[in-house]
Motif scaffolding. Structure first.
Motif, PDB file in Angstrom:
ATOM      1  N   THR A  27       0.814  -1.214   0.000  1.00  0.00           N
ATOM      2  CA  THR A  27       0.000   0.000   0.000  1.00  0.00           C
ATOM      3  C   THR A  27       0.849   1.265   0.000  1.00  0.00           C
ATOM      4  O   THR A  27       0.321   2.359  -0.114  1.00  0.00           O
ATOM      5  CB  THR A  27      -0.970   0.039   1.204  1.00  0.00           C
ATOM      6  OG1 THR A  27      -0.220   0.068   2.412  1.00  0.00           O
ATOM      7  CG2 THR A  27      -1.925  -1.140   1.183  1.00  0.00           C
ATOM      8  N   ASP A  28       2.177   1.117   0.145  1.00  0.00           N
ATOM      9  CA  ASP A  28       3.088   2.262   0.111  1.00  0.00           C
ATOM     10  C   ASP A  28       4.038   2.090  -1.072  1.00  0.00           C
ATOM     11  O   ASP A  28       4.695   1.064  -1.197  1.00  0.00           O
ATOM     12  CB  ASP A  28       3.883   2.364   1.416  1.00  0.00           C
ATOM     13  CG  ASP A  28       4.756   3.595   1.448  1.00  0.00           C
ATOM     14  OD1 ASP A  28       5.765   3.618   0.710  1.00  0.00           O
ATOM     15  OD2 ASP A  28       4.450   4.534   2.192  1.00  0.00           O
ATOM     16  N   PHE A  29       4.087   3.101  -1.921  1.00  0.00           N
ATOM     17  CA  PHE A  29       4.890   3.041  -3.139  1.00  0.00           C
ATOM     18  C   PHE A  29       6.000   4.083  -3.145  1.00  0.00           C
ATOM     19  O   PHE A  29       6.481   4.485  -4.197  1.00  0.00           O
ATOM     20  CB  PHE A  29       3.972   3.207  -4.361  1.00  0.00           C
ATOM     21  CG  PHE A  29       3.089   2.012  -4.560  1.00  0.00           C
ATOM     22  CD1 PHE A  29       3.444   0.997  -5.419  1.00  0.00           C
ATOM     23  CD2 PHE A  29       1.905   1.888  -3.838  1.00  0.00           C
ATOM     24  CE1 PHE A  29       2.648  -0.128  -5.576  1.00  0.00           C
ATOM     25  CE2 PHE A  29       1.093   0.767  -3.980  1.00  0.00           C
ATOM     26  CZ  PHE A  29       1.475  -0.235  -4.858  1.00  0.00           C
ATOM     27  N   SER A  30       6.444   4.473  -1.956  1.00  0.00           N
ATOM     28  CA  SER A  30       7.435   5.541  -1.854  1.00  0.00           C
ATOM     29  C   SER A  30       8.872   5.080  -2.078  1.00  0.00           C
ATOM     30  O   SER A  30       9.744   5.909  -2.334  1.00  0.00           O
ATOM     31  CB  SER A  30       7.317   6.239  -0.498  1.00  0.00           C
ATOM     32  OG  SER A  30       7.625   5.332   0.546  1.00  0.00           O
ATOM     33  N   ASN A  31       9.142   3.757  -2.008  1.00  0.00           N
ATOM     34  CA  ASN A  31      10.521   3.305  -2.125  1.00  0.00           C
ATOM     35  C   ASN A  31      10.551   1.887  -2.697  1.00  0.00           C
ATOM     36  O   ASN A  31      10.320   0.914  -1.973  1.00  0.00           O
ATOM     37  CB  ASN A  31      11.198   3.360  -0.746  1.00  0.00           C
ATOM     38  CG  ASN A  31      12.676   3.121  -0.822  1.00  0.00           C
ATOM     39  OD1 ASN A  31      13.146   2.242  -1.544  1.00  0.00           O
ATOM     40  ND2 ASN A  31      13.428   3.893  -0.049  1.00  0.00           N
ATOM     41  N   ASP A  32      10.860   1.786  -3.971  1.00  0.00           N
ATOM     42  CA  ASP A  32      10.889   0.479  -4.629  1.00  0.00           C
ATOM     43  C   ASP A  32      12.004  -0.420  -4.099  1.00  0.00           C
ATOM     44  O   ASP A  32      11.834  -1.640  -4.012  1.00  0.00           O
ATOM     45  CB  ASP A  32      11.039   0.635  -6.144  1.00  0.00           C
ATOM     46  CG  ASP A  32       9.788   1.186  -6.802  1.00  0.00           C
ATOM     47  OD1 ASP A  32       8.693   1.064  -6.214  1.00  0.00           O
ATOM     48  OD2 ASP A  32       9.902   1.741  -7.913  1.00  0.00           O
ATOM     49  N   ALA A  33      13.131   0.172  -3.729  1.00  0.00           N
ATOM     50  CA  ALA A  33      14.243  -0.629  -3.206  1.00  0.00           C
ATOM     51  C   ALA A  33      13.867  -1.274  -1.879  1.00  0.00           C
ATOM     52  O   ALA A  33      14.182  -2.451  -1.635  1.00  0.00           O
ATOM     53  CB  ALA A  33      15.497   0.232  -3.057  1.00  0.00           C
ATOM     54  N   THR A  34      13.175  -0.534  -1.028  1.00  0.00           N
ATOM     55  CA  THR A  34      12.756  -1.108   0.251  1.00  0.00           C
ATOM     56  C   THR A  34      11.676  -2.157   0.024  1.00  0.00           C
ATOM     57  O   THR A  34      11.660  -3.187   0.698  1.00  0.00           O
ATOM     58  CB  THR A  34      12.287  -0.018   1.225  1.00  0.00           C
ATOM     59  OG1 THR A  34      13.352   0.918   1.405  1.00  0.00           O
ATOM     60  CG2 THR A  34      11.903  -0.602   2.569  1.00  0.00           C
ATOM     61  N   TRP A  35      10.764  -1.944  -0.900  1.00  0.00           N
ATOM     62  CA  TRP A  35       9.770  -2.967  -1.247  1.00  0.00           C
ATOM     63  C   TRP A  35      10.481  -4.261  -1.645  1.00  0.00           C
ATOM     64  O   TRP A  35      10.132  -5.339  -1.164  1.00  0.00           O
ATOM     65  CB  TRP A  35       8.865  -2.464  -2.377  1.00  0.00           C
ATOM     66  CG  TRP A  35       8.085  -3.530  -3.090  1.00  0.00           C
ATOM     67  CD1 TRP A  35       8.283  -3.954  -4.373  1.00  0.00           C
ATOM     68  CD2 TRP A  35       7.000  -4.324  -2.584  1.00  0.00           C
ATOM     69  NE1 TRP A  35       7.383  -4.956  -4.690  1.00  0.00           N
ATOM     70  CE2 TRP A  35       6.581  -5.200  -3.611  1.00  0.00           C
ATOM     71  CE3 TRP A  35       6.334  -4.380  -1.365  1.00  0.00           C
ATOM     72  CZ2 TRP A  35       5.547  -6.118  -3.459  1.00  0.00           C
ATOM     73  CZ3 TRP A  35       5.288  -5.298  -1.213  1.00  0.00           C
ATOM     74  CH2 TRP A  35       4.904  -6.152  -2.254  1.00  0.00           C
ATOM     75  N   ALA A  36      11.496  -4.162  -2.489  1.00  0.00           N
ATOM     76  CA  ALA A  36      12.245  -5.348  -2.902  1.00  0.00           C
ATOM     77  C   ALA A  36      12.931  -6.009  -1.703  1.00  0.00           C
ATOM     78  O   ALA A  36      12.952  -7.240  -1.596  1.00  0.00           O
ATOM     79  CB  ALA A  36      13.272  -4.982  -3.972  1.00  0.00           C
ATOM     80  N   ALA A  37      13.448  -5.195  -0.788  1.00  0.00           N
ATOM     81  CA  ALA A  37      14.099  -5.732   0.418  1.00  0.00           C
ATOM     82  C   ALA A  37      13.091  -6.437   1.315  1.00  0.00           C
ATOM     83  O   ALA A  37      13.387  -7.488   1.892  1.00  0.00           O
ATOM     84  CB  ALA A  37      14.808  -4.615   1.178  1.00  0.00           C
ATOM     85  N   VAL A  38      11.892  -5.877   1.448  1.00  0.00           N
ATOM     86  CA  VAL A  38      10.834  -6.505   2.243  1.00  0.00           C
ATOM     87  C   VAL A  38      10.461  -7.847   1.628  1.00  0.00           C
ATOM     88  O   VAL A  38      10.328  -8.854   2.339  1.00  0.00           O
ATOM     89  CB  VAL A  38       9.592  -5.584   2.354  1.00  0.00           C
ATOM     90  CG1 VAL A  38       8.395  -6.329   2.932  1.00  0.00           C
ATOM     91  CG2 VAL A  38       9.897  -4.348   3.178  1.00  0.00           C
ATOM     92  N   CYS A  39      10.306  -7.893   0.314  1.00  0.00           N
ATOM     93  CA  CYS A  39       9.962  -9.153  -0.361  1.00  0.00           C
ATOM     94  C   CYS A  39      11.043 -10.196  -0.129  1.00  0.00           C
ATOM     95  O   CYS A  39      10.742 -11.356   0.193  1.00  0.00           O
ATOM     96  CB  CYS A  39       9.765  -8.911  -1.853  1.00  0.00           C
ATOM     97  SG  CYS A  39       8.330  -7.898  -2.264  1.00  0.00           S
ATOM     98  N   ALA A  40      12.293  -9.801  -0.281  1.00  0.00           N
ATOM     99  CA  ALA A  40      13.407 -10.745  -0.102  1.00  0.00           C
ATOM    100  C   ALA A  40      13.491 -11.231   1.336  1.00  0.00           C
ATOM    101  O   ALA A  40      13.638 -12.439   1.589  1.00  0.00           O
ATOM    102  CB  ALA A  40      14.716 -10.089  -0.525  1.00  0.00           C
TER     103      ALA A  40
END
Length: 149
Positions: A27-40
């Motif tokens: 629901t937050d799209f402010s940081n794609d790199a952190t999204w990728a880190a959360v997924c990993a």
């Protein structure tokens, strides 16, 4: 890791995604790199070799939805819980995700660090433990970091 992007014509047509595994909804799209880190981090195996079975959904149609709005989304399937990646997840160094109850106490939630998601997902999916078994054992800041001792 399975990532799904959904396309919705209008916000009024927005429904709860129904992926094959436990839902992780961005629901937050402010940081794609952190999204990728959360997924990993969420997909990583524990030291014991256990892992969560997750489907990651990144669709801007869900941007900035609150817990209450997510609970109110129409559902295609009877899903008992889901994980949310919100602003706190993206901005907190521990990346704690929201775990949201959709059935027993709809709207009740707590946070979990990615390293403990496997236990939450596995046990809630298999009904080995109930939502409250985790929610009632969070640290004072509302984050589940595992069962003590």
């Amino acid at each position: 890791m399975t990532e799904t992007t959904l396309v919705c014509d209008t916000p009024s047509m927005l429904t709860m995604p129904d992926p094959p595994c436990a839902l992780v909804l961005r629901t937050d799209f402010s940081n794609d790199a952190t999204w990728a880190a959360v997924c990993a981090a969420s997909s990583a195996l524990s030291v014991e070799g256990f892992g969560a079975t997750l489907s990651f959904v990144s669709d801007r149609a869900f941007a900035d939805l609150s817990v209450e709005q997510v609970v109110a989304l129409p559902r295609v399937a009877d899903r008992g819980f889901l994980f949310l990646v919100d602003h706190v997840t993206i901005t907190n160094p521990e990346m704690p995700l929201v775990v949201l109850d959709l059935n027993v106490e709809p709207g009740r939630w707590f946070r979990v660090v990615p390293a403990e998601m496997w236990g939450v997902e596995n046990n809630l999916t298999l009904a080995n433990l109930d939502f409250r078994d985790f929610a009632d054992r969070v640290d004072p800041d509302g984050v589940f970091r595992g069962f003590a001792g």
